[in-house]
Design a protein around this motif. Structure first.
Motif, PDB file in Angstrom:
ATOM      1  N   ARG A  11       0.778  -1.213   0.018  1.00  0.00           N
ATOM      2  CA  ARG A  11       0.009   0.096   0.049  1.00  0.00           C
ATOM      3  C   ARG A  11       0.893   1.257   0.080  1.00  0.00           C
ATOM      4  NH1 ARG A  11      -5.643   1.011   2.443  1.00  0.00           N
ATOM      5  NH2 ARG A  11      -5.511  -1.270   2.039  1.00  0.00           N
ATOM      6  N   THR A  12       1.819   1.111   0.836  1.00  0.00           N
ATOM      7  CA  THR A  12       2.954   2.470   1.055  1.00  0.00           C
ATOM      8  C   THR A  12       3.446   2.728  -0.570  1.00  0.00           C
ATOM      9  OG1 THR A  12       3.284   1.850   3.148  1.00  0.00           O
ATOM     10  CG2 THR A  12       4.875   3.143   2.000  1.00  0.00           C
ATOM     11  N   VAL A  13       3.869   1.461  -1.196  1.00  0.00           N
ATOM     12  CA  VAL A  13       4.541   1.685  -2.511  1.00  0.00           C
ATOM     13  C   VAL A  13       3.573   2.173  -3.321  1.00  0.00           C
ATOM     14  CG1 VAL A  13       5.342   0.297  -4.486  1.00  0.00           C
ATOM     15  CG2 VAL A  13       6.150  -0.047  -1.930  1.00  0.00           C
ATOM     16  N   LEU A  14       2.236   1.699  -3.277  1.00  0.00           N
ATOM     17  CA  LEU A  14       1.357   2.061  -4.255  1.00  0.00           C
ATOM     18  C   LEU A  14       1.002   3.489  -4.283  1.00  0.00           C
ATOM     19  CD1 LEU A  14      -1.230   1.519  -6.294  1.00  0.00           C
ATOM     20  CD2 LEU A  14      -2.382   0.889  -4.498  1.00  0.00           C
ATOM     21  N   TYR A  15       1.102   4.061  -3.058  1.00  0.00           N
ATOM     22  CA  TYR A  15       0.713   5.420  -2.827  1.00  0.00           C
ATOM     23  C   TYR A  15       1.769   6.178  -3.220  1.00  0.00           C
ATOM     24  CZ  TYR A  15      -3.411   4.602   0.110  1.00  0.00           C
ATOM     25  OH  TYR A  15      -4.491   4.054   0.663  1.00  0.00           O
ATOM     26  N   GLY A  16       3.181   5.743  -3.109  1.00  0.00           N
ATOM     27  CA  GLY A  16       4.315   6.449  -3.490  1.00  0.00           C
ATOM     28  C   GLY A  16       4.347   6.626  -5.270  1.00  0.00           C
ATOM     29  N   TYR A  17       3.845   5.193  -5.769  1.00  0.00           N
ATOM     30  CA  TYR A  17       3.876   5.318  -7.316  1.00  0.00           C
ATOM     31  C   TYR A  17       2.508   6.458  -7.641  1.00  0.00           C
ATOM     32  CZ  TYR A  17       7.061   1.600  -7.961  1.00  0.00           C
ATOM     33  OH  TYR A  17       8.321   0.888  -7.938  1.00  0.00           O
ATOM     34  N   ALA A  18       1.583   6.351  -7.028  1.00  0.00           N
ATOM     35  CA  ALA A  18       0.475   7.295  -7.521  1.00  0.00           C
ATOM     36  C   ALA A  18       0.864   8.735  -7.292  1.00  0.00           C
ATOM     37  CB  ALA A  18      -0.815   6.780  -6.476  1.00  0.00           C
ATOM     38  N   ARG A  19       1.568   9.022  -6.216  1.00  0.00           N
ATOM     39  CA  ARG A  19       2.007  10.317  -6.015  1.00  0.00           C
ATOM     40  C   ARG A  19       3.169  10.823  -7.148  1.00  0.00           C
ATOM     41  NH1 ARG A  19       5.294  11.749  -0.801  1.00  0.00           N
ATOM     42  NH2 ARG A  19       6.836  11.020  -2.179  1.00  0.00           N
ATOM     43  N   LYS A  20       3.871   9.932  -7.533  1.00  0.00           N
ATOM     44  CA  LYS A  20       4.987  10.178  -8.700  1.00  0.00           C
ATOM     45  C   LYS A  20       3.930  10.539  -9.958  1.00  0.00           C
ATOM     46  CE  LYS A  20       8.844   7.838  -6.465  1.00  0.00           C
ATOM     47  NZ  LYS A  20       9.896   8.958  -6.619  1.00  0.00           N
ATOM     48  N   ALA A  21       2.983   9.581 -10.334  1.00  0.00           N
ATOM     49  CA  ALA A  21       2.122   9.618 -11.666  1.00  0.00           C
ATOM     50  C   ALA A  21       1.584  10.824 -11.416  1.00  0.00           C
ATOM     51  CB  ALA A  21       1.278   8.471 -11.372  1.00  0.00           C
ATOM     52  N   ARG A  22       1.183  11.541 -10.465  1.00  0.00           N
ATOM     53  CA  ARG A  22       0.411  12.734 -10.238  1.00  0.00           C
ATOM     54  C   ARG A  22       1.239  13.835 -10.827  1.00  0.00           C
ATOM     55  NH1 ARG A  22      -2.811  11.498  -5.044  1.00  0.00           N
ATOM     56  NH2 ARG A  22      -0.897  12.104  -4.447  1.00  0.00           N
ATOM     57  N   VAL A  23       2.457  13.621  -9.913  1.00  0.00           N
ATOM     58  CA  VAL A  23       3.419  15.048 -10.285  1.00  0.00           C
ATOM     59  C   VAL A  23       3.745  14.768 -11.797  1.00  0.00           C
ATOM     60  CG1 VAL A  23       5.777  15.519 -10.028  1.00  0.00           C
ATOM     61  CG2 VAL A  23       4.235  15.049  -8.098  1.00  0.00           C
ATOM     62  N   PHE A  24       3.840  13.859 -12.469  1.00  0.00           N
ATOM     63  CA  PHE A  24       4.126  13.520 -13.796  1.00  0.00           C
ATOM     64  C   PHE A  24       3.133  14.001 -14.787  1.00  0.00           C
ATOM     65  CE2 PHE A  24       5.021  10.927 -17.492  1.00  0.00           C
ATOM     66  CZ  PHE A  24       6.155  11.442 -18.049  1.00  0.00           C
ATOM     67  N   MET A  25       1.853  14.040 -14.325  1.00  0.00           N
ATOM     68  CA  MET A  25       0.631  14.331 -15.126  1.00  0.00           C
ATOM     69  C   MET A  25       0.733  15.810 -15.041  1.00  0.00           C
ATOM     70  SD  MET A  25      -0.433  11.812 -16.628  1.00  0.00           S
ATOM     71  CE  MET A  25      -2.163  11.824 -17.088  1.00  0.00           C
ATOM     72  N   VAL A  26       0.962  16.427 -13.922  1.00  0.00           N
ATOM     73  CA  VAL A  26       0.892  17.929 -13.875  1.00  0.00           C
ATOM     74  C   VAL A  26       1.854  18.433 -14.797  1.00  0.00           C
ATOM     75  CG1 VAL A  26       1.475  19.666 -12.265  1.00  0.00           C
ATOM     76  CG2 VAL A  26      -0.055  18.012 -11.394  1.00  0.00           C
ATOM     77  N   ILE A  27       3.176  18.042 -14.802  1.00  0.00           N
ATOM     78  CA  ILE A  27       4.377  18.327 -15.583  1.00  0.00           C
ATOM     79  C   ILE A  27       3.718  18.259 -17.234  1.00  0.00           C
ATOM     80  CG2 ILE A  27       6.477  17.735 -16.317  1.00  0.00           C
ATOM     81  CD1 ILE A  27       7.153  16.963 -13.672  1.00  0.00           C
ATOM     82  N   ILE A  28       3.030  17.029 -17.601  1.00  0.00           N
ATOM     83  CA  ILE A  28       2.706  16.990 -18.768  1.00  0.00           C
ATOM     84  C   ILE A  28       1.883  17.937 -19.021  1.00  0.00           C
ATOM     85  CG2 ILE A  28       1.246  15.300 -20.438  1.00  0.00           C
ATOM     86  CD1 ILE A  28       2.780  12.844 -19.134  1.00  0.00           C
ATOM     87  N   ALA A  29       0.839  18.302 -18.517  1.00  0.00           N
ATOM     88  CA  ALA A  29      -0.210  19.121 -18.601  1.00  0.00           C
ATOM     89  C   ALA A  29       0.213  20.711 -18.607  1.00  0.00           C
ATOM     90  CB  ALA A  29      -1.324  19.078 -17.345  1.00  0.00           C
ATOM     91  N   ALA A  30       1.255  20.797 -17.870  1.00  0.00           N
ATOM     92  CA  ALA A  30       1.700  22.068 -17.956  1.00  0.00           C
ATOM     93  C   ALA A  30       2.795  22.344 -19.408  1.00  0.00           C
ATOM     94  CB  ALA A  30       2.754  22.490 -16.717  1.00  0.00           C
ATOM     95  N   ASN A  31       3.425  21.418 -19.742  1.00  0.00           N
ATOM     96  CA  ASN A  31       3.980  21.334 -20.956  1.00  0.00           C
ATOM     97  C   ASN A  31       3.125  21.691 -22.272  1.00  0.00           C
ATOM     98  OD1 ASN A  31       6.277  21.303 -22.693  1.00  0.00           O
ATOM     99  ND2 ASN A  31       5.784  19.224 -22.907  1.00  0.00           N
ATOM    100  N   SER A  32       2.013  20.737 -22.107  1.00  0.00           N
ATOM    101  CA  SER A  32       0.889  21.018 -23.239  1.00  0.00           C
ATOM    102  C   SER A  32       0.310  22.419 -23.254  1.00  0.00           C
ATOM    103  CB  SER A  32      -0.314  19.906 -22.760  1.00  0.00           C
ATOM    104  OG  SER A  32       0.340  18.477 -23.059  1.00  0.00           O
ATOM    105  N   ALA A  33       0.160  22.894 -22.074  1.00  0.00           N
ATOM    106  CA  ALA A  33      -0.584  24.256 -22.034  1.00  0.00           C
ATOM    107  C   ALA A  33       0.311  25.236 -22.627  1.00  0.00           C
ATOM    108  CB  ALA A  33      -0.897  24.661 -20.473  1.00  0.00           C
ATOM    109  N   ASP A  34       1.829  25.040 -22.088  1.00  0.00           N
ATOM    110  CA  ASP A  34       2.742  26.022 -22.572  1.00  0.00           C
ATOM    111  C   ASP A  34       2.982  25.898 -24.397  1.00  0.00           C
ATOM    112  OD1 ASP A  34       5.113  27.701 -22.408  1.00  0.00           O
ATOM    113  OD2 ASP A  34       6.298  25.936 -22.764  1.00  0.00           O
TER     114      ASP A  34
END
Length: 61
Positions: free
Chosen positions: A12-35
């Motif tokens: 469960r801890t590993v799953l939350y860590g991976y989910a957090r990293k995925a969310r950060v990556f999605m924010v970066i992708i969204a910011a790049n797309s908006a840019d």
């Protein structure tokens, strides 16, 4: 690595860590797309690091 050796690594801890990293990556992708969509060419990042006059004369650093 230490948690794995000590046997304290839980799925469960590993799953939350991976989910957090995925969310950060999605924010970066969204910011790049908006840019790219709005064509601001990273103006927000440039303005936060330097003054506005640096953009006018072409030297960013």
């Amino acid at each position: 690595m230490c948690a794995w050796k000590a046997g304290r690594l839980h799925s469960r801890t590993v799953l939350y860590g991976y989910a957090r990293k995925a969310r950060v990556f999605m924010v970066i992708i969204a910011a790049n797309s908006a840019d790219q969509t709005f064509g601001v060419d990273g103006a927000l990042a440039v303005n936060s690091r330097s003054s506005g006059s640096a953009m006018c004369n072409g030297s960013f650093f």
